[in-house]
Design a protein around this motif. Structure first.
Motif, short mmCIF file in Angstrom:
data_model
loop_
_atom_site.label_atom_id
_atom_site.label_comp_id
_atom_site.label_asym_id
_atom_site.label_seq_id
_atom_site.Cartn_x
_atom_site.Cartn_y
_atom_site.Cartn_z
N LYS A 87 -63.03 19.20 -42.38
CA LYS A 87 -61.80 19.67 -43.01
C LYS A 87 -61.56 19.10 -44.40
N TYR B 200 -55.29 28.07 -36.57
CA TYR B 200 -56.51 27.42 -37.06
C TYR B 200 -57.15 28.25 -38.17
N TRP B 201 -57.08 29.56 -38.05
CA TRP B 201 -57.68 30.41 -39.07
C TRP B 201 -56.91 30.31 -40.39
N ARG C 136 -57.69 26.91 -42.40
CA ARG C 136 -59.11 26.61 -42.26
C ARG C 136 -59.73 25.95 -43.48
N LYS C 137 -59.06 25.95 -44.64
CA LYS C 137 -59.68 25.47 -45.87
C LYS C 137 -59.76 23.94 -45.89
N ARG C 138 -60.68 23.44 -46.69
CA ARG C 138 -60.88 22.01 -46.82
C ARG C 138 -59.81 21.39 -47.73
#
Length: 347
Positions: free
Chosen positions: A188, A322-323, A326-328
Protein backbone atom coordinates in the motif's frame (compact mmCIF):
# COMPACT_ATOMS: atom_id res chain seq x y z
CA UNK A 1 -25.31 -31.18 5.18
CA UNK A 2 -27.36 -30.48 8.30
CA UNK A 3 -28.02 -26.89 9.36
CA UNK A 4 -25.97 -27.47 12.51
CA UNK A 5 -22.91 -28.48 10.47
CA UNK A 6 -23.58 -25.67 8.01
CA UNK A 7 -23.49 -23.06 10.77
CA UNK A 8 -20.32 -24.55 12.22
CA UNK A 9 -18.80 -24.03 8.77
CA UNK A 10 -20.19 -20.48 8.55
CA UNK A 11 -18.67 -19.55 11.93
CA UNK A 12 -15.34 -20.98 10.81
CA UNK A 13 -15.48 -18.84 7.66
CA UNK A 14 -16.42 -15.70 9.61
CA UNK A 15 -13.50 -16.06 12.00
CA UNK A 16 -11.19 -16.92 9.11
CA UNK A 17 -12.16 -13.68 7.38
CA UNK A 18 -11.64 -11.79 10.63
CA UNK A 19 -8.12 -13.12 11.12
CA UNK A 20 -7.13 -12.55 7.49
CA UNK A 21 -8.47 -8.98 7.28
CA UNK A 22 -8.01 -7.76 10.84
CA UNK A 23 -4.66 -9.55 10.94
CA UNK A 24 -2.93 -6.95 8.80
CA UNK A 25 -4.62 -4.17 10.82
CA UNK A 26 -3.00 -5.60 13.95
CA UNK A 27 0.26 -5.94 12.05
CA UNK A 28 0.25 -2.29 10.98
CA UNK A 29 -0.48 -1.21 14.56
CA UNK A 30 2.40 -3.29 15.90
CA UNK A 31 4.73 -1.89 13.24
CA UNK A 32 4.18 1.72 14.31
CA UNK A 33 7.31 1.61 16.48
CA UNK A 34 9.44 -0.09 13.82
CA UNK A 35 8.48 1.59 10.56
CA UNK A 36 7.56 4.95 12.10
CA UNK A 37 10.55 5.55 14.36
CA UNK A 38 10.50 8.85 16.23
CA UNK A 39 14.22 9.32 15.77
CA UNK A 40 13.68 10.02 12.07
CA UNK A 41 12.84 13.56 10.90
CA UNK A 42 9.71 12.38 9.10
CA UNK A 43 8.73 9.89 11.81
CA UNK A 44 5.30 11.41 12.41
CA UNK A 45 4.48 11.44 8.71
CA UNK A 46 5.58 7.82 8.41
CA UNK A 47 3.24 6.86 11.24
CA UNK A 48 0.42 8.74 9.56
CA UNK A 49 1.12 6.86 6.34
CA UNK A 50 0.86 3.59 8.27
CA UNK A 51 -2.48 4.61 9.75
CA UNK A 52 -3.76 5.80 6.38
CA UNK A 53 -3.08 2.38 4.83
CA UNK A 54 -5.74 0.87 7.10
CA UNK A 55 -7.79 4.00 7.75
CA UNK A 56 -10.60 3.28 5.25
CA UNK A 57 -10.97 -0.42 6.13
CA UNK A 58 -9.95 -1.25 9.71
CA UNK A 59 -13.38 -0.66 11.27
CA UNK A 60 -15.07 -2.62 8.48
CA UNK A 61 -12.70 -5.53 9.12
CA UNK A 62 -13.91 -5.69 12.73
CA UNK A 63 -17.43 -6.40 11.49
CA UNK A 64 -16.36 -9.99 10.84
CA UNK A 65 -15.66 -10.44 14.56
CA UNK A 66 -19.03 -8.96 15.53
CA UNK A 67 -20.78 -11.17 13.00
CA UNK A 68 -18.85 -14.26 14.05
CA UNK A 69 -19.55 -13.66 17.73
CA UNK A 70 -23.22 -12.99 17.04
CA UNK A 71 -23.54 -16.11 14.90
CA UNK A 72 -21.81 -18.17 17.59
CA UNK A 73 -24.21 -16.86 20.24
CA UNK A 74 -27.30 -17.49 18.12
CA UNK A 75 -26.36 -20.85 16.58
CA UNK A 76 -24.46 -22.50 19.45
CA UNK A 77 -25.49 -20.89 22.71
CA UNK A 78 -23.94 -23.59 24.88
CA UNK A 79 -20.57 -23.28 23.13
CA UNK A 80 -20.69 -19.50 23.46
CA UNK A 81 -21.57 -19.60 27.19
CA UNK A 82 -18.89 -22.09 28.24
CA UNK A 83 -16.14 -20.62 26.07
CA UNK A 84 -16.75 -17.01 27.12
CA UNK A 85 -16.87 -17.92 30.81
CA UNK A 86 -13.63 -19.90 30.48
CA UNK A 87 -11.89 -17.11 28.57
CA UNK A 88 -13.37 -14.27 30.56
CA UNK A 89 -10.06 -12.58 31.44
CA UNK A 90 -8.32 -13.06 28.03
CA UNK A 91 -11.40 -11.86 26.15
CA UNK A 92 -11.75 -8.93 28.55
CA UNK A 93 -8.14 -7.94 27.82
CA UNK A 94 -8.77 -8.29 24.08
CA UNK A 95 -11.85 -6.07 24.40
CA UNK A 96 -9.92 -3.43 26.34
CA UNK A 97 -7.18 -3.53 23.72
CA UNK A 98 -9.65 -3.11 20.87
CA UNK A 99 -11.36 -0.19 22.64
CA UNK A 100 -8.05 1.55 23.34
CA UNK A 101 -7.02 1.10 19.71
CA UNK A 102 -10.29 2.53 18.40
CA UNK A 103 -10.03 5.60 20.62
CA UNK A 104 -6.37 6.14 19.76
CA UNK A 105 -6.93 5.90 16.00
CA UNK A 106 -9.96 8.17 16.02
CA UNK A 107 -8.52 10.82 18.36
CA UNK A 108 -4.88 10.89 17.28
CA UNK A 109 -5.34 13.80 14.89
CA UNK A 110 -7.68 15.81 17.11
CA UNK A 111 -4.93 17.55 19.08
CA UNK A 112 -1.75 18.89 17.47
CA UNK A 113 0.73 18.00 20.19
CA UNK A 114 3.63 15.49 20.11
CA UNK A 115 2.85 14.16 23.59
CA UNK A 116 -0.76 13.54 22.63
CA UNK A 117 0.24 11.70 19.47
CA UNK A 118 2.79 9.64 21.44
CA UNK A 119 0.11 8.39 23.83
CA UNK A 120 -2.22 7.65 20.92
CA UNK A 121 0.52 5.72 19.12
CA UNK A 122 1.16 3.81 22.34
CA UNK A 123 -2.54 2.96 22.53
CA UNK A 124 -2.60 1.80 18.91
CA UNK A 125 0.39 -0.45 19.57
CA UNK A 126 -1.00 -1.81 22.82
CA UNK A 127 -4.39 -2.45 21.23
CA UNK A 128 -2.68 -4.41 18.46
CA UNK A 129 -0.12 -6.47 20.38
CA UNK A 130 -2.56 -7.76 23.02
CA UNK A 131 -5.20 -9.21 20.63
CA UNK A 132 -2.53 -10.52 18.25
CA UNK A 133 -1.16 -12.74 21.03
CA UNK A 134 -4.31 -13.61 22.98
CA UNK A 135 -6.42 -14.65 19.99
CA UNK A 136 -3.88 -17.37 19.25
CA UNK A 137 -3.78 -18.44 22.89
CA UNK A 138 -7.57 -18.62 23.08
CA UNK A 139 -8.16 -20.59 19.87
CA UNK A 140 -5.33 -23.01 20.65
CA UNK A 141 -6.96 -23.72 24.01
CA UNK A 142 -10.29 -24.37 22.30
CA UNK A 143 -8.66 -27.05 20.14
CA UNK A 144 -6.63 -28.51 23.03
CA UNK A 145 -9.67 -28.66 25.27
CA UNK A 146 -10.49 -27.31 28.70
CA UNK A 147 -11.39 -28.85 32.08
CA UNK A 148 -15.19 -28.91 31.74
CA UNK A 149 -17.52 -30.79 34.06
CA UNK A 150 -20.80 -32.58 33.42
CA UNK A 151 -22.71 -29.27 33.63
CA UNK A 152 -20.48 -27.77 30.93
CA UNK A 153 -18.86 -25.47 33.47
CA UNK A 154 -15.19 -24.51 33.23
CA UNK A 155 -13.35 -25.79 36.33
CA UNK A 156 -9.83 -24.54 35.61
CA UNK A 157 -8.08 -21.26 36.33
CA UNK A 158 -6.36 -18.57 34.29
CA UNK A 159 -2.93 -20.22 34.38
CA UNK A 160 -4.44 -23.41 32.98
CA UNK A 161 -4.74 -21.46 29.72
CA UNK A 162 -1.00 -20.69 29.62
CA UNK A 163 0.14 -24.14 28.50
CA UNK A 164 2.94 -24.69 25.94
CA UNK A 165 0.60 -25.45 23.03
CA UNK A 166 -1.51 -22.34 23.65
CA UNK A 167 1.56 -20.12 24.04
CA UNK A 168 2.86 -21.47 20.73
CA UNK A 169 -0.51 -20.57 19.22
CA UNK A 170 -0.09 -17.03 20.53
CA UNK A 171 3.41 -16.79 19.07
CA UNK A 172 2.05 -18.05 15.73
CA UNK A 173 -0.68 -15.43 15.43
CA UNK A 174 1.68 -12.69 16.63
CA UNK A 175 4.34 -13.43 14.03
CA UNK A 176 1.79 -14.14 11.30
CA UNK A 177 0.04 -10.80 11.85
CA UNK A 178 3.35 -8.91 12.01
CA UNK A 179 4.46 -10.39 8.69
CA UNK A 180 0.99 -9.95 7.18
CA UNK A 181 1.01 -6.29 8.23
CA UNK A 182 4.49 -5.64 6.85
CA UNK A 183 3.52 -7.16 3.50
CA UNK A 184 0.32 -5.09 3.47
CA UNK A 185 2.28 -1.89 4.14
CA UNK A 186 4.65 -2.75 1.27
CA UNK A 187 1.61 -3.32 -0.94
CA UNK A 188 0.00 0.00 0.00
CA UNK A 189 2.97 2.39 0.12
CA UNK A 190 5.62 3.81 -2.19
CA UNK A 191 9.17 5.08 -1.85
CA UNK A 192 11.23 4.49 1.27
CA UNK A 193 8.24 3.22 3.25
CA UNK A 194 7.72 0.45 0.75
CA UNK A 195 11.40 -0.50 0.80
CA UNK A 196 11.51 -0.58 4.60
CA UNK A 197 8.33 -2.66 4.80
CA UNK A 198 9.68 -5.14 2.22
CA UNK A 199 12.90 -5.51 4.22
CA UNK A 200 11.01 -6.02 7.47
CA UNK A 201 8.69 -8.60 5.89
CA UNK A 202 11.63 -10.53 4.44
CA UNK A 203 13.31 -10.68 7.88
CA UNK A 204 10.12 -11.91 9.54
CA UNK A 205 9.12 -14.45 6.91
CA UNK A 206 11.43 -17.32 7.87
CA UNK A 207 10.84 -17.29 11.67
CA UNK A 208 7.11 -16.90 11.02
CA UNK A 209 7.07 -19.89 8.68
CA UNK A 210 9.07 -22.03 11.14
CA UNK A 211 6.88 -21.23 14.16
CA UNK A 212 3.68 -21.70 12.16
CA UNK A 213 4.92 -25.02 10.78
CA UNK A 214 5.66 -26.34 14.28
CA UNK A 215 2.24 -25.23 15.49
CA UNK A 216 0.41 -26.79 12.53
CA UNK A 217 2.27 -30.10 12.79
CA UNK A 218 1.64 -30.24 16.55
CA UNK A 219 -2.04 -29.54 15.90
CA UNK A 220 -2.24 -32.24 13.26
CA UNK A 221 -0.44 -34.91 15.25
CA UNK A 222 -2.27 -34.23 18.51
CA UNK A 223 -5.77 -33.19 17.40
CA UNK A 224 -6.11 -33.53 13.63
CA UNK A 225 -7.82 -36.09 11.41
CA UNK A 226 -6.40 -37.99 8.47
CA UNK A 227 -8.05 -35.62 5.99
CA UNK A 228 -6.75 -32.45 7.68
CA UNK A 229 -3.25 -33.22 6.40
CA UNK A 230 -4.46 -31.58 3.17
CA UNK A 231 -5.01 -28.30 5.03
CA UNK A 232 -1.54 -28.55 6.59
CA UNK A 233 0.01 -29.01 3.15
CA UNK A 234 -1.84 -26.00 1.69
CA UNK A 235 -0.82 -23.78 4.61
CA UNK A 236 2.78 -25.03 4.41
CA UNK A 237 3.00 -24.34 0.66
CA UNK A 238 1.61 -20.86 1.28
CA UNK A 239 4.21 -20.26 4.01
CA UNK A 240 7.03 -21.30 1.66
CA UNK A 241 5.55 -19.03 -1.01
CA UNK A 242 5.53 -16.19 1.52
CA UNK A 243 9.25 -16.68 2.21
CA UNK A 244 10.11 -16.76 -1.49
CA UNK A 245 7.90 -13.79 -2.41
CA UNK A 246 9.15 -11.56 0.41
CA UNK A 247 12.76 -12.37 -0.44
CA UNK A 248 12.04 -11.45 -4.07
CA UNK A 249 10.22 -8.27 -2.92
CA UNK A 250 7.03 -9.32 -4.70
CA UNK A 251 4.58 -7.96 -2.15
CA UNK A 252 1.49 -8.80 -4.22
CA UNK A 253 2.24 -12.52 -4.24
CA UNK A 254 3.49 -12.31 -0.67
CA UNK A 255 0.15 -10.87 0.45
CA UNK A 256 -1.74 -13.66 -1.31
CA UNK A 257 0.54 -16.18 0.40
CA UNK A 258 0.07 -14.71 3.89
CA UNK A 259 -3.70 -14.61 3.38
CA UNK A 260 -3.75 -18.30 2.41
CA UNK A 261 -1.40 -19.27 5.25
CA UNK A 262 -3.50 -17.50 7.89
CA UNK A 263 -6.74 -18.84 6.43
CA UNK A 264 -5.26 -22.34 6.36
CA UNK A 265 -4.17 -22.11 9.98
CA UNK A 266 -7.63 -21.02 11.16
CA UNK A 267 -9.28 -23.67 8.98
CA UNK A 268 -6.97 -26.27 10.53
CA UNK A 269 -8.08 -25.29 14.04
CA UNK A 270 -11.80 -25.57 13.23
CA UNK A 271 -11.32 -28.77 11.21
CA UNK A 272 -9.43 -30.37 14.10
CA UNK A 273 -12.35 -29.59 16.41
CA UNK A 274 -15.10 -31.13 14.26
CA UNK A 275 -17.53 -32.59 15.31
CA UNK A 276 -16.75 -31.20 18.78
CA UNK A 277 -16.78 -27.47 19.45
CA UNK A 278 -15.01 -27.51 22.82
CA UNK A 279 -13.45 -30.76 24.08
CA UNK A 280 -13.36 -31.55 27.80
CA UNK A 281 -10.03 -32.64 29.25
CA UNK A 282 -11.88 -33.92 32.32
CA UNK A 283 -13.90 -36.59 30.53
CA UNK A 284 -14.69 -37.05 26.84
CA UNK A 285 -18.32 -37.61 27.83
CA UNK A 286 -18.48 -33.94 28.80
CA UNK A 287 -17.35 -32.65 25.39
CA UNK A 288 -19.34 -29.81 23.89
CA UNK A 289 -20.36 -30.87 20.40
CA UNK A 290 -22.28 -29.44 17.49
CA UNK A 291 -25.23 -31.64 18.44
CA UNK A 292 -25.51 -30.78 22.13
CA UNK A 293 -24.91 -27.00 21.88
CA UNK A 294 -26.83 -25.99 18.76
CA UNK A 295 -30.00 -23.89 18.74
CA UNK A 296 -33.35 -25.15 17.47
CA UNK A 297 -33.86 -26.01 13.83
CA UNK A 298 -36.28 -23.10 13.40
CA UNK A 299 -33.70 -20.63 14.74
CA UNK A 300 -31.08 -21.93 12.34
CA UNK A 301 -33.52 -21.64 9.41
CA UNK A 302 -34.20 -17.98 10.18
CA UNK A 303 -30.47 -17.30 10.56
CA UNK A 304 -29.79 -18.97 7.21
CA UNK A 305 -32.28 -16.76 5.38
CA UNK A 306 -30.89 -13.64 7.04
CA UNK A 307 -27.33 -14.63 6.14
CA UNK A 308 -28.29 -15.41 2.55
CA UNK A 309 -29.71 -11.90 2.12
CA UNK A 310 -27.16 -9.80 4.03
CA UNK A 311 -23.84 -11.55 3.42
CA UNK A 312 -23.56 -10.68 -0.30
CA UNK A 313 -24.33 -7.04 0.55
CA UNK A 314 -21.58 -6.90 3.18
CA UNK A 315 -19.03 -8.60 0.91
CA UNK A 316 -19.88 -6.32 -2.03
CA UNK A 317 -19.63 -3.17 0.06
CA UNK A 318 -16.31 -4.17 1.61
CA UNK A 319 -14.87 -5.20 -1.75
CA UNK A 320 -15.92 -1.84 -3.19
CA UNK A 321 -14.17 -0.03 -0.30
CA UNK A 322 -10.92 -1.87 -0.98
CA UNK A 323 -11.19 -1.05 -4.67
CA UNK A 324 -11.80 2.66 -4.09
CA UNK A 325 -8.82 2.97 -1.73
CA UNK A 326 -6.45 0.78 -3.72
CA UNK A 327 -3.76 3.37 -4.57
CA UNK A 328 -0.38 3.53 -2.88
CA UNK A 329 0.55 6.17 -0.31
CA UNK A 330 3.83 7.94 0.38
CA UNK A 331 5.25 10.36 2.92
CA UNK A 332 5.22 13.12 0.30
CA UNK A 333 1.42 12.99 0.16
CA UNK A 334 0.98 13.66 3.90
CA UNK A 335 0.16 17.31 4.75
CA UNK A 336 1.35 19.00 7.97
CA UNK A 337 -0.38 17.97 11.18
CA UNK A 338 -3.52 19.86 12.09
CA UNK A 339 -5.76 19.91 15.13
CA UNK A 340 -6.39 21.92 18.24
CA UNK A 341 -3.33 22.74 20.35
CA UNK A 342 -3.06 21.00 23.70
CA UNK A 343 -4.47 23.39 26.31
CA UNK A 344 -2.32 24.10 29.34
CA UNK A 345 -3.90 24.09 32.79
CA UNK A 346 -1.34 26.57 34.15
CA UNK A 347 -2.16 30.24 34.79
Amino acid sequence: MSLENFWFLVIAVLFTMYFVLEGFDFGVGMLMSFLGRRSEPDGDKRRRVLLNTIGPVWDGNEVWLLTGGGALFAAFGGWYATMFSAFYLPLFLILIGLIVRVVAIEWRGKINDPRWRWWCDFGIGLGSWIPAILWGVAFANVVRGLPIDADHQYTGGFFNLLNPYALLGGATTLLAFLTHGAVFVALKTAGQMRDDAQTFAARLAVPTAVVAAVFLIWTQLAYGHAWTWAIVVVAAVAAVGMVIATAARREGWAFVATCIAIAGTVAMLFASLFPAVLPSTTDAAYDLTIANTSSSHYTLVIMTWAAAIMTPVVIAYQAYSYWVFRKRLSVDQIPPSVGLPLQSTGK
